[in-house]
Each structure stands twice: as structure tokens, then as C-alpha cells.
Enzyme design. Structure first.
Site, PDB file in Angstrom:
ATOM      1  N   TYR A  32      -8.919  -0.157   5.911  1.00 13.60           N
ATOM      2  CA  TYR A  32      -7.614  -0.026   5.261  1.00 13.60           C
ATOM      3  C   TYR A  32      -7.771  -0.460   3.794  1.00 13.60           C
ATOM      4  CZ  TYR A  32      -2.751   1.173   5.832  1.00 13.60           C
ATOM      5  OH  TYR A  32      -1.545   1.824   5.776  1.00 13.60           O
ATOM      6  N   HIS A  37     -10.877  -4.162  -2.290  1.00 12.85           N
ATOM      7  CA  HIS A  37     -12.155  -3.722  -1.718  1.00 12.85           C
ATOM      8  C   HIS A  37     -12.923  -2.877  -2.746  1.00 12.85           C
ATOM      9  CE1 HIS A  37      -9.528  -4.015   1.983  1.00 12.85           C
ATOM     10  NE2 HIS A  37     -10.527  -4.798   2.337  1.00 12.85           N
TER      11      HIS A  37
HETATM   12  P1  AMP Z   1     -11.075  -7.549   4.677  1.00 10.57           P
HETATM   13  O1  AMP Z   1     -11.154  -6.069   4.843  1.00 10.57           O
HETATM   14  O2  AMP Z   1      -9.695  -8.070   4.514  1.00 10.57           O
HETATM   15  O3  AMP Z   1     -11.893  -8.289   5.710  1.00 10.57           O
HETATM   16  O4  AMP Z   1     -11.765  -7.873   3.283  1.00 10.57           O
HETATM   17  C1  AMP Z   1     -13.072  -7.435   3.000  1.00 10.57           C
HETATM   18  C2  AMP Z   1     -13.539  -8.042   1.698  1.00 10.57           C
HETATM   19  O5  AMP Z   1     -12.641  -7.657   0.647  1.00 10.57           O
HETATM   20  C3  AMP Z   1     -13.531  -9.586   1.718  1.00 10.57           C
HETATM   21  O6  AMP Z   1     -14.671 -10.064   1.036  1.00 10.57           O
HETATM   22  C4  AMP Z   1     -12.269  -9.916   0.986  1.00 10.57           C
HETATM   23  O7  AMP Z   1     -12.291 -11.189   0.359  1.00 10.57           O
HETATM   24  C5  AMP Z   1     -12.215  -8.811  -0.049  1.00 10.57           C
HETATM   25  N1  AMP Z   1     -10.851  -8.652  -0.547  1.00 10.57           N
HETATM   26  C6  AMP Z   1      -9.733  -8.426   0.186  1.00 10.57           C
HETATM   27  N2  AMP Z   1      -8.635  -8.413  -0.612  1.00 10.57           N
HETATM   28  C7  AMP Z   1      -9.083  -8.636  -1.876  1.00 10.57           C
HETATM   29  C8  AMP Z   1      -8.442  -8.754  -3.151  1.00 10.57           C
HETATM   30  N3  AMP Z   1      -7.126  -8.633  -3.295  1.00 10.57           N
HETATM   31  N4  AMP Z   1      -9.233  -8.990  -4.234  1.00 10.57           N
HETATM   32  C9  AMP Z   1     -10.575  -9.123  -4.111  1.00 10.57           C
HETATM   33  N5  AMP Z   1     -11.228  -9.028  -2.935  1.00 10.57           N
HETATM   34  C10 AMP Z   1     -10.499  -8.787  -1.836  1.00 10.57           C
END
Ligand code: AMP
Length: 281
Positions: A32, A37
């Protein structure tokens, strides 16, 4: 761009790249995908010859009452974002590919995981560490990219890689926000219009905390107080935690100094959101 569900396919592809002397950047995600990301993918794209993104909603890191079933998923949209960003391979395994019925080995930690999110999510980081180490063994990246949005996770992964001598460089990337300040998150999609407005209290309260620190405030209590009072003004918000910790060890600190993490988790209605800032100097 290729999308693989099988571990063997990813291994085969990465082995062929490495045989040619190419470097590999890796971005683990739960899909998503949004601009947050994408910022990690862009960083990986700049610094490596090849980029792998994993999209896997890892059941092991969700508690029994958490949102595993309702977590948003949209592989087609994610694939378009990845393709446009120059990703070479998406690894999108089924849970059965990652966890055989006999699975019983875990990665765990004594420190770093007890505070902050570890208090309300006691098995979360064990699930994160286990899946990330597995993904590192599958993808064997030179560099892996994690967002500061999940600051405790970033600290945990850095510690795990150091402790277990994993041959990968961990790179932390800044938080990407909506124009109005809300940190981008796949979970923002749970918010209705009223909650979306209320959710601004996270970034607004942290801004007040940051301003206080910039003025020279050294007391963690004083910073927590200004943040807490701002959040308490918002009727739809319920505080999970407002904490000030050392960023490397994730242990509480009374004094604001270098490498201090000011982190909050707040329920907006039923949705739990996190945000933070790091004091650099
Ligand atoms: P997730 O899909 O939520 O597990 O996130 C995957 C990666 O994207 C993780 O390293 C998160 O810290 C990073 N991430 C998610 N949201 C953000 C954001 N707003 N800014 C920077 N990195 C993000």
C-alpha cells in the site's frame, strides 16, 4: 520489472547480479505504497545498481487483536509505483512461502523492544526482526533502507545487524509528510474525514516540542508536558505514549541531548498512529 512470489527466484536473480559485480539495494515494506516508501526506493535507486522491494504483510508482527486482516493491500497500484520508480524486482511472497508449518525459529532482543511500541505490542518486534533477517538472507542486499517514521524499528534493525554480524548497511531515511504535516502512513486510510483532521494533533504537538527544544529546553519532562497537553486538547485523540528516549538504546532519558528520540503513539478513534522527531545536536 519482475514480480516474484518464490524465494528461489529472488535468490537466482540476485546471484546472477552479484556474479556481474552489481550492488543491490533493498526496501522492505508491507505494501500500500505511498511517497514515504517511494523516498526509500529513490534513495536505494541512487546508491545501488539494482533495487529489490519486498511487499509482505507479515502476520508474525501483528498481535491477536491487531489489524492483520484489514491491513490495506493493492498490489497493482504498488507495482505501478515501483515500476515508475525504477525497481527491478518486487518480492511478494504468500505467508506459506515465508513460514512453513514447521517454522519455530525467531530473532529476539533483550533491550530496545521493551519501551515505546513494545509496551502495547509485546510480540511486534520479534516478528519484525525475524522477518527482516529472513528477508536479508533471501535478498542479500548491500544496503537496506528504513524510514525514521518507525524510529524504534530502525534502532532495533541497526542493533540486530550489529549484534548478529549481518553483512548489510542500514540506511535511515527522513519522515515524509502530507502537506499539512501528517506523517504519511498506509494506516491513514483508516481515518474518516473528522479523524483525518484530528490526526494533525500528532505533528502539531511534536512541532511544539521541537520548538521548545530549539529554545534550549533540556528537561524531557517539560517537553513531554507540552506535547501531552496539546494532544489532550483533541477530543478524538487518546495517548498511548509520549516518550523521550536515547535513540540508540531506546531507554528513557531525563535530559534532552544529542541523539535523543521524542516519540509519540496516539489513537485517533480506533486507529493507532505514531510520529517522532530526533534531536540531532
Ligand atoms: P511499512 O510498509 O509501513 O512497513 O513501511 C515500510 C518502510 O517504509 C519502513 O521502513 C517505514 O519506516 C517506511 N515508511 C513508512 N512511512 C514512511 C514515511 N512517512 N516516511 C518515511 N518512511 C516511511
Amino acid at each position: 520489472m519482475k514480480i516474484y512470489g518464490e524465494i528461489a527466484k529472488v535468490r537466482e536473480t540476485v546471484k546472477a547480479w552479484k556474479a556481474q559485480g552489481l550492488t543491490v539495494g533493498f526496501v522492505p515494506t508491507m505494501g500500500y505504497l505511498h511517497e514515504g516508501h517511494k523516498s526509500l526506493i529513490d534513495a536505494a535507486r541512487k546508491e545501488n545498481d539494482r533495487v529489490v522491494v519486498s511487499i509482505f504483510v507479515n502476520p508474525m508482527q501483528f498481535g491477536p487483536k491487531e489489524d492483520l486482516a484489514s491491513y490495506p493491500r493493492d498490489l497493482d497500484k504498488d507495482a505501478k509505483l515501483c515500476e515508475a520508480a525504477g525497481v527491478d524486482v518486487i518480492f511478494h511472497p504468500e505467508p506459506e512461502e515465508m513460514y512453513t508449518p514447521q517454522f519455530c525459529s525467531y530473532v529476539d532482543m533483550n533491550g530496545l523492544t521493551t519501551e515505546l511500541c513494545g509496551k502495547t505490542r509485546p510480540t511486534h518486534f520479534r516478528g519484525v526482526q525475524t522477518v527482516v533477517l529472513k528477508l536479508f538472507h533471501i535478498v542479500t542486499p548491500d544496503r537496506a533502507y528504513f524510514g525514521q517514521k518507525d524510529a524504534q524499528q530502525l534502532a532495533v534493525i541497526k542493533r540486530m545487524v550489529t549484534d548478529l554480524n549481518v553483512d548489510v548497511q542500514i540506511i535511515g531515511c527522513p519522515i515524509i509528510r502530507e502537506e499539512d504535516g501528517l506523517a504519511k502512513s498506509s494506516r491513514n486510510t483508516y481515518l474518516n474525514a473528522e479523524e483525518r483532521k484530528a490526526a494533525l494533533v500528532l505533528s502539531r504537538s511534536l512541532k511544539l516540542g521541537k520548538e521548545l527544544v530549539a529554545k534550549g529546553e533540556k528537561s524531557a519532562e517539560a517537553v513531554k508536558k507540552v506535547i501531552t497537553e496539546e494532544i489532550e486538547k483533541e477530543p478524538l485523540a487518546k495517548i498511548d505514549y509520549v516518550e523521550v528516549v536515547d535513540f540508540d538504546t531506546i531507554t528513557p532519558t531525563e535530559t534532552i541531548g544529542k541523539s535523543v528520540l521524542v516519540a509519540i503513539a496516539v489513537y485517533i478513534g480506533k486507529t493507532r498512529l505514531i510520529d517522532n522527531f530526533i534531536v540531532e545536536a
